[in-house]
Design a protein around this motif. Structure first.
Motif, PDB file in Angstrom:
ATOM      1  N   VAL A 172       0.989  -1.211   0.028  1.00 24.73           N
ATOM      2  CA  VAL A 172      -0.085   0.041   0.239  1.00 24.73           C
ATOM      3  C   VAL A 172       0.833   1.172   0.040  1.00 24.73           C
ATOM      4  CG1 VAL A 172      -1.845  -1.239   1.207  1.00 24.73           C
ATOM      5  CG2 VAL A 172      -0.290   0.063   2.467  1.00 24.73           C
ATOM      6  N   VAL A 228      -5.809   2.056   7.909  1.00 26.18           N
ATOM      7  CA  VAL A 228      -5.289   3.657   7.312  1.00 26.18           C
ATOM      8  C   VAL A 228      -4.344   4.177   8.580  1.00 26.18           C
ATOM      9  CG1 VAL A 228      -5.756   5.855   6.755  1.00 26.18           C
ATOM     10  CG2 VAL A 228      -6.958   4.061   5.585  1.00 26.18           C
ATOM     11  N   LEU A 284      -8.597   7.662   0.746  1.00 22.34           N
ATOM     12  CA  LEU A 284      -8.319   6.322   0.104  1.00 22.34           C
ATOM     13  C   LEU A 284      -8.452   5.952  -1.139  1.00 22.34           C
ATOM     14  CD1 LEU A 284      -7.058   3.470   1.027  1.00 22.34           C
ATOM     15  CD2 LEU A 284      -9.245   2.998   1.947  1.00 22.34           C
ATOM     16  N   LEU A 291      -7.460  -1.859   4.736  1.00 24.06           N
ATOM     17  CA  LEU A 291      -6.768  -1.564   3.395  1.00 24.06           C
ATOM     18  C   LEU A 291      -6.604  -2.891   2.451  1.00 24.06           C
ATOM     19  CD1 LEU A 291      -3.743   0.287   4.721  1.00 24.06           C
ATOM     20  CD2 LEU A 291      -5.756   1.091   3.557  1.00 24.06           C
ATOM     21  N   ASP A 314      -3.692   0.102  -2.611  1.00 21.17           N
ATOM     22  CA  ASP A 314      -4.507   1.148  -1.848  1.00 21.17           C
ATOM     23  C   ASP A 314      -3.487   2.491  -1.819  1.00 21.17           C
ATOM     24  OD1 ASP A 314      -6.918  -0.121  -1.933  1.00 21.17           O
ATOM     25  OD2 ASP A 314      -7.102  -0.147   0.238  1.00 21.17           O
TER      26      ASP A 314
END
Length: 248
Positions: free
Chosen positions: A131, A151, A172, A207, A211
């Protein structure tokens, strides 16, 4: 020589900026709220539709397996030029294809020499799911998904949001199940949430692979940056006025 009218206009401009500064500071000092914050999802208007598929690249280790014909099965590595070498079919371009696409192409090639070949392509060293955290954080970076499931965990490892950030406006961005880009953000309903409220909401945003977490710059930071740019642009003029006043 600059007239008094110029100073009047400058004063009017600065007085016009004062309400914006006051509103910004007031928002920073707003009381906290215990209202549960939700996440709103907006599908971005994109021309392209994406697929969740792994694309082969140089350095990938592959096992090309032929069912009932193991003598032609091989383990191989995609070379820097993107090709692999296999018996009977020689050089085959592998980079830029999905494993399923490559298996289909190899099936056609082997079928020219073998009877009804069944080919399977397996990636033995797939890259770790990642991510990405960008924007106003201490250290924008890529993170392994196994180390950042939410997050908040990703932000903590990227140095958290800086003083210039707008944490309640964190975005996001991901590819949804239909293959389109979407943006997820906290829904505040016009409220000014406290930091605990914001981070509680972000801790509920889980997530997925690839992402992108975008931490934008706050309105207050943008305003201060604009004032700083104006001050920098007008500084030579002010210096000239001072020199003229001294040399009169």
């Amino acid at each position: 020589m600059v007239s008094g009218r110029w100073f009047d206009s400058m004063g009017a401009m600065l007085r016009g900026l004062l309400p914006a500064v006051a509103l910004t500071l007031a928002a920073c000092a707003s009381p906290s709220t215990s209202t549960a914050l939700k996440v709103k999802v907006e599908v971005l208007d994109a021309l392209n539709r994406y697929e969740h598929a792994y694309v082969l690249q140089p350095g990938d280790q592959l096992e090309v397996f032929l069912y009932r014909q193991p003598e032609f099965s091989r383990k191989t590595i995609i070379r820097p030029d993107g090709a692999i070498s296999l018996p009977l079919v020689n050089e085959v371009k592998a980079s830029g294809r999905t494993p399923a696409d490559l298996a289909q192409e190899l099936t056609k090639l082997f079928a020219e020499r073998l009877v009804k070949p069944e080919v399977t392509v397996m990636v033995e060293n797939p890259p770790e799911p990642m991510v990405y955290v960008v924007g106003q954080v201490g250290q924008p970076r890529a993170l392994p998904l196994r180390q950042a499931r939410t997050v908040v965990q990703a932000l903590a490892q990227a140095g958290d949001a800086t003083q210039k950030a707008s944490a309640e406006n964190v975005q996001l961005i991901r590819i949804n199940k239909d293959g389109f880009l979407e943006s997820r953000s906290i829904e505040t309903n016009g409220l000014a949430p406290s930091q605990p409220d914001v981070y509680l909401a972000l801790s509920n945003m889980t997530l997925q692979t690839n992402d992108v977490i975008l931490v934008p710059e706050s309105g207050r930071s943008q305003l201060l940056r604009t004032l700083s740019d104006v001050n920098t642009a007008l500084s030579p003029l002010f210096n000239l006025l001072i020199v003229r006043a001294v040399t009169k």
